[in-house]
Design a protein around this motif. Sequence first.
Motif, mmCIF file in Angstrom:
data_model
loop_
_atom_site.group_PDB
_atom_site.id
_atom_site.type_symbol
_atom_site.label_atom_id
_atom_site.label_comp_id
_atom_site.label_asym_id
_atom_site.label_seq_id
_atom_site.Cartn_x
_atom_site.Cartn_y
_atom_site.Cartn_z
ATOM 1 N N CYS A 6 6.877 10.080 -0.618
ATOM 2 C CA CYS A 6 5.829 9.416 0.166
ATOM 3 C C CYS A 6 6.319 9.200 1.598
ATOM 4 C CB CYS A 6 5.472 8.074 -0.477
ATOM 5 S SG CYS A 6 4.401 7.060 0.556
ATOM 6 N N CYS A 9 6.436 4.902 2.100
ATOM 7 C CA CYS A 9 7.458 4.093 1.430
ATOM 8 C C CYS A 9 8.744 4.875 1.179
ATOM 9 C CB CYS A 9 6.916 3.491 0.138
ATOM 10 S SG CYS A 9 6.448 4.711 -1.096
ATOM 11 N N CYS A 33 1.450 7.949 -0.736
ATOM 12 C CA CYS A 33 1.090 7.638 -2.125
ATOM 13 C C CYS A 33 -0.120 6.702 -2.192
ATOM 14 C CB CYS A 33 2.282 7.052 -2.872
ATOM 15 S SG CYS A 33 2.678 5.345 -2.438
ATOM 16 N N CYS A 36 0.532 3.036 -1.188
ATOM 17 C CA CYS A 36 0.659 2.799 0.256
ATOM 18 C C CYS A 36 -0.691 2.948 0.951
ATOM 19 C CB CYS A 36 1.670 3.769 0.871
ATOM 20 S SG CYS A 36 3.359 3.385 0.401
HETATM 21 ZN ZN LIG Z 1 4.250 5.157 -0.741
#
Ligand SMILES: [Zn+2]
Length: 154
Positions: A6, A9, A33, A36
């Motif tokens: 991702c 993150c 993702c 997020c």
């Molecule tokens: Zn993420």
Amino acid sequence: MESITCKTCGLDKAADEFALRSDRPPGTRRTICKTCRAAGQKSRYKKYKKESYFLYKSTRARSRSQSLHIPFDLDAEYLESIWTDTCPISEQPLDPNADRESESAPELDRLVPELGYTRGNVTFMSRKMNRIKNNVSVQELEQLLDWMKSNGLK
Ligand SMILES: [Zn+2]
């Protein structure tokens, strides 16, 4: 299953944690993702609510009047012009950033409900006062007040 890193993150997550894009060739996934992305949308919404409070209130009133089939002629500018920092009834501070369920959350009240969200027919007041107003008649409130006073309540 394939995993993707991702971009927000930095975690390696299974591919199905990344939404498929409908605007790209089939099977193309997003690079941020789902967790997020949801967090980002939430904070954008909060930012919008904070920075464009009157636009937010006006938009909400418009959709409410559409679903209730009542008149609407408000805009953000008008709402800003009638804003009060305190509830006109209780004189308690009105907090635009308060949680919507909070008693100090400002609500846009329609004085005469069927006249809709229209200029001259709306005022900001606290959620608490608005709930009381919408649930009792003047006569009931007077009866309640007499009863509370005669029983020594404050
Ligand atoms: Zn993420």
